[in-house]
Design a protein around this motif. Structure first.
Motif, PDB file in Angstrom:
ATOM      1  N   SER A  54      -2.503   3.236  -4.310  1.00 37.53           N
ATOM      2  CA  SER A  54      -2.604   1.996  -3.530  1.00 37.53           C
ATOM      3  C   SER A  54      -3.542   2.157  -2.352  1.00 37.53           C
ATOM      4  O   SER A  54      -4.152   1.188  -1.895  1.00 37.53           O
ATOM      5  N   TRP A  55      -3.679   3.386  -1.818  1.00 36.76           N
ATOM      6  CA  TRP A  55      -4.615   3.592  -0.707  1.00 36.76           C
ATOM      7  C   TRP A  55      -6.034   3.228  -1.108  1.00 36.76           C
ATOM      8  O   TRP A  55      -6.756   2.563  -0.380  1.00 36.76           O
ATOM      9  N   ARG A  58      -6.422  -0.527  -1.619  1.00 41.64           N
ATOM     10  CA  ARG A  58      -6.467  -1.267  -0.358  1.00 41.64           C
ATOM     11  C   ARG A  58      -7.874  -1.342   0.201  1.00 41.64           C
ATOM     12  O   ARG A  58      -8.256  -2.339   0.799  1.00 41.64           O
ATOM     13  N   GLU A  62      -9.720  -5.412   1.852  1.00 42.66           N
ATOM     14  CA  GLU A  62      -9.699  -5.727   3.264  1.00 42.66           C
ATOM     15  C   GLU A  62     -10.113  -7.183   3.457  1.00 42.66           C
ATOM     16  O   GLU A  62     -11.020  -7.688   2.819  1.00 42.66           O
ATOM     17  N   SER A  68      -4.776  -7.283   5.897  1.00 43.21           N
ATOM     18  CA  SER A  68      -4.975  -6.843   4.524  1.00 43.21           C
ATOM     19  C   SER A  68      -3.622  -6.763   3.860  1.00 43.21           C
ATOM     20  O   SER A  68      -2.587  -6.702   4.521  1.00 43.21           O
ATOM     21  N   SER A  70      -1.239  -4.528   1.670  1.00 41.76           N
ATOM     22  CA  SER A  70      -1.165  -3.107   1.385  1.00 41.76           C
ATOM     23  C   SER A  70      -0.062  -2.814   0.382  1.00 41.76           C
ATOM     24  O   SER A  70       1.128  -3.011   0.669  1.00 41.76           O
ATOM     25  N   THR A  72       0.674   0.131  -0.327  1.00 37.97           N
ATOM     26  CA  THR A  72       1.353   1.269   0.301  1.00 37.97           C
ATOM     27  C   THR A  72       2.593   0.810   1.052  1.00 37.97           C
ATOM     28  O   THR A  72       3.656   1.439   0.975  1.00 37.97           O
ATOM     29  N   SER A  73       2.489  -0.284   1.783  1.00 42.46           N
ATOM     30  CA  SER A  73       3.622  -0.764   2.577  1.00 42.46           C
ATOM     31  C   SER A  73       4.789  -1.168   1.688  1.00 42.46           C
ATOM     32  O   SER A  73       5.951  -0.921   2.023  1.00 42.46           O
ATOM     33  N   SER A 116       1.193   7.259   8.305  1.00 47.08           N
ATOM     34  CA  SER A 116       1.820   6.887   7.047  1.00 47.08           C
ATOM     35  C   SER A 116       3.117   7.658   6.825  1.00 47.08           C
ATOM     36  O   SER A 116       4.128   7.098   6.378  1.00 47.08           O
ATOM     37  N   THR A 191      -0.093  -9.281  10.952  1.00 51.31           N
ATOM     38  CA  THR A 191       0.631  -8.528   9.928  1.00 51.31           C
ATOM     39  C   THR A 191       2.096  -8.892   9.811  1.00 51.31           C
ATOM     40  O   THR A 191       2.721  -8.605   8.793  1.00 51.31           O
ATOM     41  N   GLN A 230      -2.699  -8.715  -4.282  1.00 45.08           N
ATOM     42  CA  GLN A 230      -3.841  -7.945  -3.787  1.00 45.08           C
ATOM     43  C   GLN A 230      -5.149  -8.681  -4.060  1.00 45.08           C
ATOM     44  O   GLN A 230      -6.038  -8.756  -3.206  1.00 45.08           O
TER      45      GLN A 230
END
Length: 488
Positions: A54-55, A58, A62, A68, A70, A72-73, A116, A191, A230
């Motif tokens: 996912s990094w 991402r 952007e 963005s 993410s 990851t989140s 992270s 965010t 995404q």
């Protein structure tokens, strides 16, 4: 930026990054003591793989600003519920353990790694605390899922959001000098709503995996909507970049006409944002005011430079050109949807609180608040910049000069917001004067239209013009009345 400033900022960055690393290490020790070994090795392996993947995804999504979406989140929220505090931390480290391309500076990569990992550890510890160490189990009732699991994941989501905002705002302050509080508010505005989505999807993912008994197949069920989100954010990012290209084109046109406007526009935009934030007008309107500050002089494209420089003495048609440049700027922005809220501020930024300004002679609160803010920001910027015919004033002297005009030229209620912004940020509107282009030398021979003192001289001429117009109108009325009486 001089060498001393550069070294000072590098030192601050190193301190913040070092503190973040040490804090993350302390969280890892606490997580091990509280939660022990990570559970569910299959889930841990899959979540680590998703986080690492996912990094890279991402980077392509952007939004072009501070926002963005993410993956990851989402993975970190789910990890807090599925693999325990230490496991969630490991998933966080996995998200950045492989340096991105292009390769980041080591300090930046180290900060991202610690950040992270901290997000995962904070989330895992929060979930463990709310659940009193009880892991997810199969066949939980609806009430337990909503109250026991849902509230725990909601707390995870909130704490991860706040941790991210605080740490990123801190390192940005260290690196650029941007005001910590302002950066936090901007990040929370951008965010905060997105983190709600992270929490909901992470909740669904965790519930599908354990209570619903789907197991690893939950990843297959959850990934399509995640990738769709995404993609949607990537489209949003392209739209934001198109907006920025439009802004750049308009600003470039002004700069080509007057190279001295380069630093002026940036400073007015930045200070307008700061005053708007300090005045508490709302985050959405702050952005519109900032864009109005950047574009407030776009209408000067219709006015010759020599007329603008002699604005305190010109008469007749030349004066009319000066008086209409705000209106002309608003017309130029007509039809550009994302600038619609900024148009009123562009049109009316030369109105005066006492009603003696232009183009429409609005007074008091009838003047759009964005226009009042931009007018004050521009006046402060001009006074503290100076030019070849007048030395720059200090911040305090400029504030005193503007306070003397409060209630006549400027909204007196906005002066405290300006003073607060200047006091916290220093003499530069952004606190980062070395990153702003300097004014090109301005030609001698007169005061420009944006000089605060010129406003009063133009107001005197407008008063005389309005008086003449009023006298002619009154004479016309008397003549018409006499003729009507003769007719009877």
């Amino acid at each position: 930026m001089n060498d001393i400033d550069a070294r000072s900022r590098r030192a601050r960055v190193n301190v913040v990054v070092g503190a973040t690393v040490l804090g993350t290490a302390a969280l890892l020790v606490l997580a091990w003591v509280v939660g022990g070994r990570p559970g569910n090795p299959v889930a841990l392996a899959i979540l680590c793989a998703l986080a690492a993947t996912s990094w890279f995804v991402r980077q392509r999504a952007e939004s072009g600003r501070d926002l963005s979406f993410s993956l990851t989140s989402v993975v970190l929220v789910a990890a807090a519920a599925l693999v325990g505090p230490v496991g969630a931390g490991i998933v966080g480290f996995a998200a950045t353990i492989v340096p991105s391309r292009p390769r980041q500076p080591f300090v930046q990569w180290l900060f991202n790694l610690a950040l992270s990992g901290a997000l995962g550890l904070v989330g895992g510890l929060a979930f463990h605390w709310v659940r009193s160490g009880e892991p997810l189990a199969r066949d939980l009732g609806a009430g337990e899922l909503i109250v026991g699991v849902g509230l725990a994941i909601a707390l995870v989501d909130v704490l991860q959001c706040l941790t991210n905002v605080v740490l990123v705002s801190g390192v940005l302050w260290a690196a650029t000098g941007v005001r910590f509080r302002n950066q936090m508010l901007r990040m929370l505005t951008a965010t905060g709503p997105v983190y709600v989505g992270y929490g909901v999807i992470g909740f669904v993912y965790a519930v599908l995996w354990v209570p619903a008994g789907v197991g690893a197949f939950a990843t297959v069920l959850v990934m399509p909507p995640l990738l769709a989100a995404q993609w949607a954010y990537a489209q949003y990012g392209e739209e934001q970049q198109a907006h920025e290209r439009t802004m750049n084109a308009l600003v470039s046109a002004v700069q080509l006409k007057d190279p001295g406007a380069t630093g002026h526009l940036l400073r007015v935009a930045s200070l307008s944002r700061m005053v708007a934030e300090a005045s508490g007008i709302g985050a959405n309107r702050v952005e519109a005011v900032s864009m109005a500050g950047m574009l407030h002089d776009v209408g000067t494209l219709t006015v010759p430079n020599d007329v603008l420089r002699q604005a305190d003495t010109v008469e007749g048609d030349d004066l009319d050109l000066v008086l209409r440049h705000g209106e002309a700027g608003a017309l130029m922005l007509e039809g550009i949807e994302f600038l619609e809220e900024s148009r009123a501020a562009v049109r009316h930024h030369h109105e005066r609180w006492d009603g003696r300004g232009y183009p429409d002679g609005l007074a008091g609160e009838a003047i759009p608040v964005g226009a009042r803010i931009v007018a004050l920001a521009e006046a402060y910027e001009v006074l503290t910049s100076g030019h070849e015919d007048r030395p720059a004033l200090s911040s305090q002297a400029a504030l005193v000069a503007l306070a003397a005009r409060a209630g006549t030229e400027f909204d007196p209620a906005l002066l405290p917001a300006l003073a607060s912004a200047v006091r916290l940020e220093g003499s530069s509107p952004t606190g980062t004067p070395t990153e702003q282009p300097e004014h090109a030398p301005r030609a001698k021979g007169g005061a420009g239209h944006d000089e605060p003192g010129v406003s009063e001289r133009i107001a005197v001429r407008l008063d005389a013009r309005r008086a003449r117009t009023g006298s002619r109108a009154a004479a016309h009325t008397r003549t018409t009345s006499r003729r009507s009486g003769q007719g009877r």
